[in-house]
Write a protein that holds these residues in place. Sequence first.
Motif, PDB file in Angstrom:
ATOM      1  N   HIS A 131       0.828  -1.206   0.000  1.00 33.30           N
ATOM      2  CA  HIS A 131       0.000   0.000   0.000  1.00 33.30           C
ATOM      3  C   HIS A 131       0.866   1.261   0.000  1.00 33.30           C
ATOM      4  O   HIS A 131       0.571   2.229  -0.707  1.00 33.30           O
ATOM      5  CB  HIS A 131      -0.946  -0.004   1.208  1.00 33.30           C
ATOM      6  CG  HIS A 131      -1.973  -1.090   1.142  1.00 33.30           C
ATOM      7  ND1 HIS A 131      -3.030  -1.049   0.271  1.00 33.30           N
ATOM      8  CD2 HIS A 131      -2.088  -2.258   1.831  1.00 33.30           C
ATOM      9  CE1 HIS A 131      -3.765  -2.143   0.424  1.00 33.30           C
ATOM     10  NE2 HIS A 131      -3.202  -2.897   1.366  1.00 33.30           N
ATOM     11  N   GLU A 135       0.899   4.083  -3.010  1.00 38.93           N
ATOM     12  CA  GLU A 135       0.548   5.462  -2.677  1.00 38.93           C
ATOM     13  C   GLU A 135       1.700   6.423  -2.989  1.00 38.93           C
ATOM     14  O   GLU A 135       1.478   7.531  -3.456  1.00 38.93           O
ATOM     15  CB  GLU A 135       0.167   5.563  -1.204  1.00 38.93           C
ATOM     16  CG  GLU A 135      -1.173   4.914  -0.897  1.00 38.93           C
ATOM     17  CD  GLU A 135      -1.494   4.881   0.585  1.00 38.93           C
ATOM     18  OE1 GLU A 135      -0.674   5.381   1.377  1.00 38.93           O
ATOM     19  OE2 GLU A 135      -2.565   4.357   0.934  1.00 38.93           O
ATOM     20  N   LYS A 136       2.924   5.997  -2.776  1.00 40.95           N
ATOM     21  CA  LYS A 136       4.066   6.851  -3.107  1.00 40.95           C
ATOM     22  C   LYS A 136       4.191   7.032  -4.596  1.00 40.95           C
ATOM     23  O   LYS A 136       4.478   8.132  -5.090  1.00 40.95           O
ATOM     24  CB  LYS A 136       5.352   6.250  -2.537  1.00 40.95           C
ATOM     25  CG  LYS A 136       6.557   7.130  -2.739  1.00 40.95           C
ATOM     26  CD  LYS A 136       7.776   6.588  -2.057  1.00 40.95           C
ATOM     27  CE  LYS A 136       8.938   7.530  -2.272  1.00 40.95           C
ATOM     28  NZ  LYS A 136      10.165   7.042  -1.659  1.00 40.95           N
ATOM     29  N   LEU A 138       1.773   7.012  -6.750  1.00 35.36           N
ATOM     30  CA  LEU A 138       0.662   7.863  -7.191  1.00 35.36           C
ATOM     31  C   LEU A 138       0.760   9.285  -6.677  1.00 35.36           C
ATOM     32  O   LEU A 138       0.002  10.149  -7.082  1.00 35.36           O
ATOM     33  CB  LEU A 138      -0.668   7.249  -6.745  1.00 35.36           C
ATOM     34  CG  LEU A 138      -1.045   5.914  -7.390  1.00 35.36           C
ATOM     35  CD1 LEU A 138      -2.314   5.358  -6.756  1.00 35.36           C
ATOM     36  CD2 LEU A 138      -1.219   6.078  -8.885  1.00 35.36           C
ATOM     37  N   GLY A 139       1.715   9.535  -5.761  1.00 30.60           N
ATOM     38  CA  GLY A 139       1.907  10.877  -5.240  1.00 30.60           C
ATOM     39  C   GLY A 139       0.997  11.207  -4.076  1.00 30.60           C
ATOM     40  O   GLY A 139       0.811  12.370  -3.739  1.00 30.60           O
ATOM     41  N   ILE A 140       0.383  10.204  -3.473  1.00 33.64           N
ATOM     42  CA  ILE A 140      -0.500  10.444  -2.327  1.00 33.64           C
ATOM     43  C   ILE A 140       0.296  10.686  -1.061  1.00 33.64           C
ATOM     44  O   ILE A 140      -0.047  11.530  -0.246  1.00 33.64           O
ATOM     45  CB  ILE A 140      -1.477   9.254  -2.147  1.00 33.64           C
ATOM     46  CG1 ILE A 140      -2.353   9.134  -3.392  1.00 33.64           C
ATOM     47  CG2 ILE A 140      -2.312   9.416  -0.897  1.00 33.64           C
ATOM     48  CD1 ILE A 140      -3.222   7.895  -3.393  1.00 33.64           C
ATOM     49  N   LEU A 141       1.372   9.955  -0.878  1.00 36.22           N
ATOM     50  CA  LEU A 141       2.226  10.113   0.310  1.00 36.22           C
ATOM     51  C   LEU A 141       3.199  11.245   0.146  1.00 36.22           C
ATOM     52  O   LEU A 141       3.779  11.494  -0.826  1.00 36.22           O
ATOM     53  CB  LEU A 141       3.011   8.824   0.586  1.00 36.22           C
ATOM     54  CG  LEU A 141       2.255   7.752   1.328  1.00 36.22           C
ATOM     55  CD1 LEU A 141       3.139   6.525   1.518  1.00 36.22           C
ATOM     56  CD2 LEU A 141       1.776   8.220   2.685  1.00 36.22           C
TER      57      LEU A 141
END
Length: 141
Positions: A131, A135-136, A138-141
Amino acid sequence: MSFGLPSIKVKPENVESRKPQEGIFGIPDPMVAGIGATKVKIGNSHPLQLSERNYHMNEEKMNMAMLRNIQGLHAPLKLTMEKKFSSKVGRLPFLPSSNLQHDVLTGRYLDIGFEDILNTQDLCEIAGQPHAVVEKSLGIL
């Protein structure tokens, strides 16, 4: 008779000899310029070094030229298109990819190299959480 087709023989592109900058004792001083810089200044140490560095690229050019001479222009175009599509196969970032389809199209699945023995995923020291890796990416983190 060439019919305007490319040559099948591989020709060296840059054949020139460079004279290294010499130090006090007549050899390049690695303590001043560093080992990497000294090697760049020396150039190729053997005539086959450049050829071996570009072996796969030269082999692919020769195979494409032979394929074009034998079967026509459509065959190398189709093979190039298949290689391009196989290199764009998408997987999730945490899943290992063997690139088997690309290796089969290029013929590299028959070669056993250094990376086949010492670059396996089960020997990798870094194992991220799926996860967090997604997320990294996709640029979420």
